[in-house]
Design a protein around this motif. Structure first.
Motif, PDB file in Angstrom:
ATOM      1  N   PRO A   6      29.247 107.229  86.365  1.00 40.57           N
ATOM      2  CA  PRO A   6      27.991 106.923  85.656  1.00 40.57           C
ATOM      3  C   PRO A   6      27.955 105.496  85.136  1.00 40.57           C
ATOM      4  O   PRO A   6      26.880 104.881  85.102  1.00 40.57           O
ATOM      5  CB  PRO A   6      27.963 107.936  84.500  1.00 40.57           C
ATOM      6  CG  PRO A   6      29.315 108.519  84.426  1.00 40.57           C
ATOM      7  CD  PRO A   6      29.935 108.393  85.773  1.00 40.57           C
TER       8      PRO A   6
ATOM      9  N   THR B  15      24.163 105.086  78.318  1.00 37.57           N
ATOM     10  CA  THR B  15      25.400 105.428  79.026  1.00 37.57           C
ATOM     11  C   THR B  15      26.351 104.252  79.025  1.00 37.57           C
ATOM     12  O   THR B  15      27.549 104.395  78.746  1.00 37.57           O
ATOM     13  CB  THR B  15      25.082 105.826  80.482  1.00 37.57           C
ATOM     14  OG1 THR B  15      24.066 106.819  80.459  1.00 37.57           O
ATOM     15  CG2 THR B  15      26.312 106.341  81.187  1.00 37.57           C
TER      16      THR B  15
ATOM     17  N   SER C 239      34.350 108.776  84.558  1.00 37.22           N
ATOM     18  CA  SER C 239      33.369 108.071  83.729  1.00 37.22           C
ATOM     19  C   SER C 239      32.963 106.740  84.352  1.00 37.22           C
ATOM     20  O   SER C 239      31.912 106.202  84.025  1.00 37.22           O
ATOM     21  CB  SER C 239      33.920 107.865  82.318  1.00 37.22           C
ATOM     22  OG  SER C 239      35.112 107.137  82.362  1.00 37.22           O
TER      23      SER C 239
ATOM     24  N   ALA D  39      20.196 104.858  80.847  1.00 39.75           N
ATOM     25  CA  ALA D  39      21.248 104.059  81.485  1.00 39.75           C
ATOM     26  C   ALA D  39      21.880 103.105  80.481  1.00 39.75           C
ATOM     27  O   ALA D  39      23.101 102.940  80.447  1.00 39.75           O
ATOM     28  CB  ALA D  39      20.671 103.286  82.666  1.00 39.75           C
TER      29      ALA D  39
ATOM     30  N   CYS E  24      24.840 103.281  86.136  1.00 41.21           N
ATOM     31  CA  CYS E  24      23.933 102.871  85.065  1.00 41.21           C
ATOM     32  C   CYS E  24      23.928 101.361  84.901  1.00 41.21           C
ATOM     33  O   CYS E  24      22.908 100.780  84.531  1.00 41.21           O
ATOM     34  CB  CYS E  24      24.317 103.555  83.759  1.00 41.21           C
ATOM     35  SG  CYS E  24      23.910 105.308  83.799  1.00 41.21           S
TER      36      CYS E  24
ATOM     37  N   ALA F 175      24.145 109.540  88.036  1.00 39.65           N
ATOM     38  CA  ALA F 175      24.818 109.276  86.765  1.00 39.65           C
ATOM     39  C   ALA F 175      24.863 110.542  85.917  1.00 39.65           C
ATOM     40  O   ALA F 175      25.874 110.849  85.282  1.00 39.65           O
ATOM     41  CB  ALA F 175      24.096 108.159  86.020  1.00 39.65           C
TER      42      ALA F 175
ATOM     43  N   GLY G 207      27.557 112.752  87.094  1.00 38.64           N
ATOM     44  CA  GLY G 207      28.845 112.217  86.660  1.00 38.64           C
ATOM     45  C   GLY G 207      29.094 112.519  85.196  1.00 38.64           C
ATOM     46  O   GLY G 207      30.184 112.941  84.802  1.00 38.64           O
ATOM     47  N   LEU G 208      28.051 112.341  84.373  1.00 39.74           N
ATOM     48  CA  LEU G 208      28.222 112.525  82.932  1.00 39.74           C
ATOM     49  C   LEU G 208      28.535 113.970  82.578  1.00 39.74           C
ATOM     50  O   LEU G 208      29.369 114.232  81.714  1.00 39.74           O
ATOM     51  CB  LEU G 208      26.953 112.078  82.193  1.00 39.74           C
ATOM     52  CG  LEU G 208      26.827 110.587  81.926  1.00 39.74           C
ATOM     53  CD1 LEU G 208      25.503 110.297  81.235  1.00 39.74           C
ATOM     54  CD2 LEU G 208      27.976 110.075  81.069  1.00 39.74           C
TER      55      LEU G 208
END
Lengths: 311, 419
Positions: B249, B355, B246, B352, B253, B289, B292-293
């Motif tokens: 991201p 996030t 985590s 972003a 972001c 990102a 990654g998410l």
């Protein structure tokens, strides 16, 4: 001559590197020990406790703790509630407290709380300055001269025991029961609270003998005790053991604790540390070579032609 | 500043002045303005007045904390030894600063020089975030003057925090080295710049190693507290990888958020290279990102399955967990994907921000909100909240101070343009 020196130097370097890489691993394997074979402990038989708080007073005197707001013969502390429903806990001014638990359909029970002196203490394994020590006598003691005040041990302790002297501005430290290590246990003497008890609630002895006594009592009086010795297996076993006439959760014990030491949960992570240290350098340097082979690179940053890769 | 530039003033942005002379240090500090001009623009800026207000209240409180101890500004909780100062200051600042190693890796290791216009901003974001995480830590430690103990005096190598301490310290020095290239350019120390540039690959690789381990280690710190951290937020096997994944991201972001704010508030400092590439880079970062998410989304559910915690989802805490995932991961992912699909940088920017808030929520949930879930809820002391806000604004002020001066958002020219 120079060759040997160089070889020695290299060997030393490799050994040193290996030692550094292995450092987190060493403790992991040691964690499987069963604790010190002759460690002492205390068996607390809660069926005998009447809540007189003599042990609290004895601890206060032995450890030179500040005088409490309410005297030790004041039973109104049992009715105090914190944050809605929480009962008293150990603090910087009280290393042991006795709480009363009302049990539906029977007499209330009293439970003495103090550090349980785990065989594999979570506080010890979480401390980044190694301030804690489990002594062969069974006590979990700590060196407040090195305590930085991160309070990770308070996070880690499954029994919520360590307290912190927040009120001190220049020398705040962790405060908890040390099994009267400095003044008594070291010389083989009985801890102050155990000695003071007028009801013979507590038995001081070798942990392995106490376990036998505890199971003997359960066997002889099956109707009196719950068939469980709290502390025999909880978080890897503790030096302090409890017998109860009511289910332990009714006396405020956390019965959801795991049997393995807390450090076992962290092993998964500790094991990957040397692996990352060893593998990442080659892996990512390799990626670098693969990614940049045949490409122009350097400080010329105007690679507008690469925009095509974007979408 | 906008007005000044309109009136023909040129901020300092080159090694040599237009007339071929070198800039003096004072001139560089004043951005090439005269002292009068500098003070006037500082007074005109309303944000400075906000800063002054916050510092006027917060800085005396920080001094108060050091004179009267932590007990004077926190609830002195034995059950919540880590309050907002660490819950926000350490556990939120560090993942939001993962940008340094991410962009360093992309540009230097993978040779993606198309990200270069934002590389220095990402590195600086990393450096400052870590530095201020340490500042938060210093305020929260009982005896901060003993912070070097685990380094030089008393070692506890089996502890996760030992690793965090060592790695954050080492990584801070790596980041100082990475950002120092901009500083060397600014002060005009060419040899230092070249020396550091030569070691870039080594620095970047150590950055990845250290980041993998300490981002993960921050998660592993909570593995010491089974039963205190709610089972849904706890995973002895995967906690470290949740925190590490985590952070990717989060860091990316955060760079998008910072670049957005910078673009709207200090556009004068951004050069054409930065401005013209920003939309393209924002979308590219959003792609990273989003990947990654989605990985994070899967491994979060994997952990629930691994420990068979499905039953918890039907409880109140379970709904809160679903809300965190729904907002911080699913919604963020949807907005980012929509932005990427439509090639719309502004939508990516919204994604972003979501996030970043999602990650903040996750870290605060783990450290504070769901911690001691079967005890009581700790609401931080008002002084602790003010101190946290103050340090965060010192962070913003420092950030702005550096962005105003060092060649982060602009490239240094050899010689300033003529009048």
């Amino acid at each position: 001559m120079s060759k040997i020196t160089r070889r020695r130097f290299l060997a030393g370097g490799v050994a040193g590197g290996a030692a550094i890489a292995m450092a987190p691993g060493k403790k992991v394997f040691a964690a499987n020990l069963d604790g010190f074979p002759n460690g002492m402990g205390v068996l607390v038989d809660m069926t005998r406790c009447v809540g007189c708080r003599t042990c609290e007073a004895a601890c206060n005197k032995e450890q030179n703790l500040p005088e409490p707001e309410k005297p030790f013969d004041d039973a109104s502390v049992f009715d105090e509630g914190y944050h809605g429903h929480e009962q008293r806990r150990t603090t910087e001014g009280a290393y042991t407290v006795v709480n009363r638990y009302d049990v539906p359909g029977s007499e209330p029970v009293y439970r003495k709380i103090q550090c349980n002196h785990c065989n594999e203490p979570a506080c010890l394994t979480s401390c980044f300055v190694n301030a804690y020590k489990k002594t062969p006598e069974g006590a979990v003691i700590y060196d407040d001269k090195v305590c930085v005040g991160c309070r990770n041990c308070m996070i880690a302790c499954p029994f919520n025991i360590p307290a912190y002297s927040y009120s001190s501005a220049f020398n705040p430290i962790i405060k908890k029961c040390i099994f009267c290590y400095d003044t008594r246990l070291k010389q083989g003497h009985i801890p102050a609270c155990v000695e003071s008890c007028p009801q013979q609630v507590m038995v001081f002895g070798k942990r392995k003998d106490l376990l036998k006594i505890a199971h003997d009592r359960i066997r002889k009086h099956p109707g009196k005790y719950v068939d469980h010795v709290y502390g025999e297996h909880e978080v890897g076993g503790t030096s302090w053991l409890y017998l109860s006439s009511v289910p332990f959760e009714q006396a405020g014990f956390n019965v959801t604790l795991q049997k393995e030491p807390i450090i076992n949960n962290v092993k998964d992570f500790l094991a990957i540390v040397p692996m990352v240290l060893a593998i990442w350098p080659a892996l990512f340097t390799g990626f670098h070579l693969l990614a940049t082979k045949g490409k122009k690179h350097g400080d010329d940053h105007s690679h507008d032609q690469q925009e095509g890769h974007e979408s | 500043m906008k007005n000044l530039i309109k009136s023909g003033v040129k901020p300092h942005d080159a090694t040599m002045r237009a007339d071929g002379k070198k800039w003096t240090f004072m001139e560089k500090m004043l951005l090439g303005l005269s002292l009068d001009q500098y003070i006037q623009q500082a007074l005109r800026n309303k944000f400075n007045w906000l800063l002054a207000l916050i510092f006027a209240i917060g800085i005396p409180l920080i001094i108060y904390r050091f004179i009267f101890g932590l007990g004077a500004v926190t609830h002195s909780s034995y059950d919540y030894p880590w309050g907002l100062l660490l819950g926000f200051g350490l556990f939120c600042m560090v993942p939001l600063s993962a940008s340094g190693f991410m962009m360093g890796t992309a540009v230097e290791l993978f040779g993606r020089h198309d990200f270069a216009p934002i590389e220095r901003l990402a590195l600086l974001n990393g450096l400052l975030g870590y530095f201020f995480a340490v500042v938060f830590l210093l305020v929260d430690l009982g005896q901060p003057w003993r912070l070097p103990y685990p380094m030089v005096y008393s070692f506890g190598p089996a502890a996760v925090l030992f690793l965090v301490g060592w790695h954050v310290a080492t990584y801070l020095s790596v980041q100082v080295a990475e950002v120092s290239t901009a500083f060397f350019e600014w002060i005009g120390f060419k040899r230092g710049y070249e020396f550091i540039r030569k070691g870039t690959i080594g620095l970047t690789v150590s950055g990845i190693i250290l980041s993998t381990l300490h981002q993960g280690a921050l998660g592993a710190l909570f593995v010491y507290a089974p039963g205190k951290v709610h089972p849904l937020w706890y995973s002895s096997a995967f906690q470290w990888i949740h925190f590490f994944v985590s952070s990717i991201p989060a860091g990316l972001c955060m760079v998008i958020c910072v670049s957005t704010i910078v673009y709207h508030t200090m556009k004068w400092r951004c050069d054409d290279r930065f401005i013209s590439n920003l939309d393209r880079i924002t979308i590219a970062l959003a792609k990273g990102a989003a990947m990654g998410l989605i990985t994070y989304f899967f491994i979060k559910f994997l952990a629930v399955a691994h420990d068979n915690e499905w039953a918890y989802l039907a409880t109140g805490w379970g709904l809160w967990w679903l809300a965190e995932i729904g907002f911080g991961v699913v919604l963020a992912l949807a907005v980012l994907s929509f932005g990427i699909h439509n090639n719309n940088a502004n939508i990516c920017r919204i994604g972003a921000f979501i996030t970043v808030f999602g990650i903040l929520l996750n870290r605060l949930n783990t450290a504070l909100i769901t911690f001691n879930w079967n005890l009581y809820q700790e609401i931080p002391h008002v002084f602790e909240v003010i101190i946290t806000i103050t340090i965060f604004f010192i962070y913003i002020a420092t950030y702005r101070f550096i962005l105003n001066r060092l060649p982060i958002l602009y490239q240094f020219k050899a010689r300033a343009d003529g009048q």
